[in-house]
Each structure stands twice: as C-alpha cells, then as structure tokens.
Design a protein around this motif. Structure first.
Motif, mmCIF file in Angstrom:
data_model
loop_
_atom_site.group_PDB
_atom_site.id
_atom_site.type_symbol
_atom_site.label_atom_id
_atom_site.label_comp_id
_atom_site.label_asym_id
_atom_site.label_seq_id
_atom_site.Cartn_x
_atom_site.Cartn_y
_atom_site.Cartn_z
ATOM 1 N N GLU A 121 15.416 3.873 -39.774
ATOM 2 C CA GLU A 121 14.569 3.816 -38.580
ATOM 3 C C GLU A 121 15.262 4.472 -37.383
ATOM 4 N N CYS A 122 16.563 4.224 -37.228
ATOM 5 C CA CYS A 122 17.309 4.845 -36.130
ATOM 6 C C CYS A 122 17.267 6.366 -36.248
ATOM 7 N N PHE A 123 17.409 6.880 -37.450
ATOM 8 C CA PHE A 123 17.383 8.327 -37.665
ATOM 9 C C PHE A 123 15.987 8.886 -37.423
ATOM 10 N N HIS A 124 14.969 8.190 -37.936
ATOM 11 C CA HIS A 124 13.601 8.693 -37.826
ATOM 12 C C HIS A 124 13.106 8.677 -36.378
ATOM 13 N N LYS A 125 13.421 7.598 -35.652
ATOM 14 C CA LYS A 125 12.955 7.470 -34.264
ATOM 15 C C LYS A 125 13.962 8.004 -33.248
ATOM 16 N N LYS A 126 15.116 8.472 -33.750
ATOM 17 C CA LYS A 126 16.140 9.115 -32.931
ATOM 18 C C LYS A 126 16.626 8.216 -31.796
ATOM 19 N N HIS A 127 17.001 7.004 -32.166
ATOM 20 C CA HIS A 127 17.562 6.101 -31.163
ATOM 21 C C HIS A 127 18.821 5.432 -31.712
ATOM 22 N N LEU A 128 19.660 4.952 -30.796
ATOM 23 C CA LEU A 128 20.857 4.225 -31.180
ATOM 24 C C LEU A 128 20.486 2.864 -31.778
ATOM 25 N N GLY A 129 21.395 2.329 -32.560
ATOM 26 C CA GLY A 129 21.222 0.989 -33.084
ATOM 27 C C GLY A 129 22.582 0.358 -33.302
ATOM 28 N N ILE A 130 22.636 -0.961 -33.328
ATOM 29 C CA ILE A 130 23.890 -1.677 -33.547
ATOM 30 C C ILE A 130 23.745 -2.581 -34.772
ATOM 31 N N ILE A 131 24.716 -2.480 -35.689
ATOM 32 C CA ILE A 131 24.771 -3.365 -36.847
ATOM 33 C C ILE A 131 26.065 -4.164 -36.761
ATOM 34 N N ALA A 132 25.945 -5.485 -36.594
ATOM 35 C CA ALA A 132 27.114 -6.368 -36.561
ATOM 36 C C ALA A 132 27.181 -7.107 -37.898
ATOM 37 N N THR A 133 28.242 -6.858 -38.663
ATOM 38 C CA THR A 133 28.353 -7.383 -40.024
ATOM 39 C C THR A 133 29.545 -8.326 -40.151
ATOM 40 N N VAL A 134 29.295 -9.537 -40.637
ATOM 41 C CA VAL A 134 30.361 -10.514 -40.877
ATOM 42 C C VAL A 134 31.034 -10.182 -42.209
ATOM 43 N N ALA A 195 35.186 -16.154 -37.304
ATOM 44 C CA ALA A 195 34.478 -15.104 -38.048
ATOM 45 C C ALA A 195 34.973 -13.745 -37.586
ATOM 46 N N GLU A 196 35.138 -12.841 -38.544
ATOM 47 C CA GLU A 196 35.530 -11.472 -38.228
ATOM 48 C C GLU A 196 34.330 -10.577 -38.476
ATOM 49 N N VAL A 197 34.019 -9.730 -37.493
ATOM 50 C CA VAL A 197 32.771 -8.974 -37.522
ATOM 51 C C VAL A 197 33.035 -7.509 -37.183
ATOM 52 N N PHE A 198 32.421 -6.616 -37.956
ATOM 53 C CA PHE A 198 32.447 -5.191 -37.650
ATOM 54 C C PHE A 198 31.172 -4.841 -36.901
ATOM 55 N N ILE A 199 31.318 -4.438 -35.637
ATOM 56 C CA ILE A 199 30.181 -4.048 -34.808
ATOM 57 C C ILE A 199 30.100 -2.525 -34.842
ATOM 58 N N GLU A 200 29.073 -2.016 -35.501
ATOM 59 C CA GLU A 200 28.962 -0.582 -35.782
ATOM 60 C C GLU A 200 27.834 0.047 -34.974
ATOM 61 N N VAL A 201 28.155 1.145 -34.315
ATOM 62 C CA VAL A 201 27.149 1.904 -33.575
ATOM 63 C C VAL A 201 26.536 2.942 -34.511
ATOM 64 N N ILE A 202 25.230 2.882 -34.692
ATOM 65 C CA ILE A 202 24.525 3.860 -35.514
ATOM 66 C C ILE A 202 23.994 4.964 -34.610
ATOM 67 N N GLN A 203 24.528 6.156 -34.792
ATOM 68 C CA GLN A 203 24.129 7.296 -33.979
ATOM 69 C C GLN A 203 23.101 8.137 -34.721
ATOM 70 N N PRO A 204 21.964 8.448 -34.106
ATOM 71 C CA PRO A 204 21.015 9.355 -34.752
ATOM 72 C C PRO A 204 21.610 10.759 -34.799
ATOM 73 N N PRO A 205 21.078 11.651 -35.627
ATOM 74 C CA PRO A 205 21.602 13.016 -35.701
ATOM 75 C C PRO A 205 21.646 13.687 -34.328
ATOM 76 N N THR A 206 22.717 14.413 -34.063
ATOM 77 C CA THR A 206 22.871 15.128 -32.788
ATOM 78 C C THR A 206 21.802 16.202 -32.652
ATOM 79 N N PRO A 207 21.011 16.184 -31.565
ATOM 80 C CA PRO A 207 20.006 17.233 -31.366
ATOM 81 C C PRO A 207 20.640 18.487 -30.752
ATOM 82 N N LEU A 208 20.609 19.585 -31.482
ATOM 83 C CA LEU A 208 21.134 20.864 -31.005
ATOM 84 C C LEU A 208 19.979 21.825 -30.780
ATOM 85 N N VAL A 209 19.915 22.400 -29.575
ATOM 86 C CA VAL A 209 18.915 23.418 -29.262
ATOM 87 C C VAL A 209 19.636 24.746 -29.090
#
Length: 384
Positions: A121-134, A195-209
């Motif tokens: 969804e982040c890739f399709h809608k081209k927005h950032l997202g955060i996944i926090a995984t325990v 609890a130990e958690v990996f907080i991951e930033v999901i970056q959509p593909p870089t838009p190059l013009v």
C-alpha cells in the motif's frame, strides 16, 4: 526493480501458486555486518528465495529453520554471532565481526496486521509508513514475537499488541520516525517486563523526473529503474518516438508548453534537467527552484548554470540560499565521467548521496560506520 519490490512480486506469485511463504528480516545488528536492520529475504517451501540478508553465508541456514522449526507457524528469532569463536565451527565464516538477529515468520495474506500488504500500500499510494515489530520480550508483556504496530501518514494505526504502555510508547516513537525518516531499534522497560522493537521506516520508490529525452537520458533512466525508482521522462520536443526509446520508464510526457506544470513535484522528488536547450532549461528552472523538490540537477558546465541563474534574476525571479543548496550544477559526482553511461552513473550516485545525506567520498576515508546505526538507549520508559 529493487529488492523489496521483487519480494512483493514474489509474494504475489507464491500466493497464486499455492506455495507456503516465509519472510526473514534482519531486526538488529551489532558491530560490523554485511546487511543492516531492515534487510529482507522471501522464501517458499519449494526452496525459492528472493532478496538477501547477508553476503550469502546465512541464507541457507535461515531457510533450514523454516523447514525444521516452524511447523506450528509461530515466528522465531535466530541470532548469528560472528564475534564468537563458534562462528568457525558453524561454518558460516561471516568475517564481519558482528552480531545479526533475524526474525523469521510465515506469511499469511489474511493475517492482521499484515506487513506485506502494508508495504504494498505504501508503494502503491506513494506514502511513508512505519512498521514497529517486536522481536524480543521478557516478563508478562502482552505481546508475542512478530507482534506489530503499523502507522499510516494520517495517524491511523493497526496493531495486535495488547500492552497499552507499549502501544503508547511505540506510537510516540513511530511518529518521531515519521518526522526524521530514520529507522531505529528501541528497548522498552515496561511495568511488567521489557520489549525490544525494530521501528522501520517504509520509503516509497524515489520519484525521479528527467527533463530531456536525448540518448544520454536513457542510461539515467535505466540505472534509476534498476534501483526501483519511479521514473518520469519529460520530452520538451514532444517527439512521439520518445516513447519507444524509453520502454522501461514508468511514464513519458510529451509537451511543448507548460513543461513543469504537467509533472507533480513534492518534497521527495528528485529532478534532472538535461534538455540540451537553454531556453527550455530556463523555463524548467523557473518552476523547479521554488518547488519543494529535494534535488535539482542541471547538466552542463558551471558557467552555463550561473548564466541561467543570472537570466532568471534579470526576470525578477528571486531565489533563496536554501533553493540554491538543492541545485546541483554541474551535475554528478566527480569520477572522471565521459560517456553517457559514465555520466549517468555519476548523476545517480550524486542523487543517492543526497538522499542518504552522504558526501560521496571514498569509503576508505570514512571514520564512521558505513551503515546508519539503528540501536538506541536501552532504558526507555513508557509515557503515562
């Protein structure tokens, strides 16, 4: 296509073929390691793999864990310590003198929260997202290995974590990750455990013009596509043959008037101006400079870029120091590039350096770790 995009496609393919699918994610590293936190590998029960989590020394062992330890479908974490002498006995031969922790989980399309669907969804809608995984916990914390919190740009969250204190702390830190766009590992000390958690930033593909559709623009588009960037080529001459010349580009725009107005430019956009036409470049820069574009590169000698700025000034266009900081002309890193392919490498390398806040110097001259350090203080207290 980059690694994560290939993993997403591989997951879709595995679901259609009915294969059982597993995902391995590097959730924490210490010391020197080949891949850093966030590296992923998709595996199927038929032995097919996509992506890597090391230089090739861990992949086979991780796959064996899916066959021998995951019959119940529960997630596991495997630790590889190449700082210990046992590394030689295991036969991994990492040679990196570091520790790697890998979360292995079975993927189910109907699972909630669904990390793979969220990334898609982040890739399709081209927005950032955060996944926090325990990936580790002690005590009576109401979580399990692989529990997650997903954070959307609008503040919406999806989580299967039941511990209210952990959710509250994770939400605050995930929002901070949105702001600074940096992944990290946090260790939370909670009333009933930790609890130990990996907080991951999901970056959509870089838009190059790419403004310009000459033959020297082709390798720029090709290299960018190889990195998984979202490429748009703007042909200011409106030549129909351009579409056949750029079969790999995500989009080709043919135009003669209002060149930039047909292209969406935001804070994540990187732009390369290589029309080889002075008046076209002048018109393009007139709109690009005040835009929020993160990077603006102009092909040609320094004197030509200075003249473009002077002509814009004579038209009453005022540009700020901040805007000029984002302007790169001549474009590219100094690698002695001459051919179109070499110049394209120099351009893409400079953009990558800007995106990662690096200076493009030799790694042998770097005194700091090559990769960003994701580890943080381990005594974080929950907000109440």
């Amino acid at each position: 296509m980059n690694e994560l995009q290939a993993i997403l496609e591989g997951f879709e393919s595995s679901q259609k073929s009915g294969e059982m699918t597993f995902l391995a994610t590097v959730v924490k590293t210490q010391g020197s390691t080949y891949r850093r936190s966030g590296a992923k590998m998709l595996m199927t029960n038929t032995g097919r793999t996509i992506g890597t989590i090391s230089a090739g020394c861990l992949e086979k062992d991780v796959f064996e864990h899916t066959q021998q330890r995951m019959s119940d479908g529960e997630s596991i974490v495997v630790t590889y310590d190449s700082t210990a002498s046992e590394d030689i006995l295991w036969g991994f031969g990492l040679g990196c003198n570091g520790i790697v922790q890998v979360l292995i989980e079975r993927l189910e399309r109907k699972s909630t929260p669904n990390a793979i669907a969220f990334i898609q969804e982040c890739f399709h809608k081209k927005h950032l997202g955060i996944i926090a995984t325990v990936f580790a916990f002690e005590g009576a914390v109401k979580v399990k290995l692989g529990s997650r919190l997903l954070l959307y740009p609008d503040g919406k969250i999806i989580t299967d974590i039941k511990d209210a204190n952990l959710i509250q702390s994770l939400l605050a830190d995930s929002q901070a990750a949105f702001a600074n766009q940096k992944s990290r590992v946090n260790n939370y000390q909670l009333p009933l455990g930790s609890a130990e958690v990996f907080i991951e930033v999901i970056q959509p593909p870089t838009p190059l013009v790419i403004f310009g559709a000459g033959y020297d623009a082709i390798p720029v588009a090709q290299f960018a596509q190889a990195l998984g960037w979202d490429v748009t080529v703007v042909d200011c001459r409106a030549n129909e043959a351009t579409k056949a010349r750029f079969p790999i580009a995500c989009d080709v725009i043919l135009t003669r008037r209002e060149i930039v107005k047909q292209v969406f430019i935001d804070v994540n956009t990187v732009a390369v101006v290589m029309t080889h036409n002075y008046l076209d470049d002048l018109e393009i820069l007139k709109t690009l400079l005040p835009s929020p574009a993160r990077y603006i590169g102009v092909l040609g000698p320094k004197a030509r870029t200075e003249r473009l700025l002077e002509d814009l000034g004579s038209q009453g266009i005022i540009y700020t120091t901040e805007q000029l900081t984002r302007l790169h002309g001549p474009i590219g890193i100094d690698i002695g590039a001459d051919t179109p392919e070499e110049i394209a490498i120099a351009i893409i390398a400079e953009i990558q350096a800007v995106l990662t806040n690096r200076n493009g110097n030799f790694l042998r001259n770097r005194n700091q770790p090559i990769h960003q350090c994701y580890e943080s203080n381990s005594n974080l207290l929950p907000t109440t």
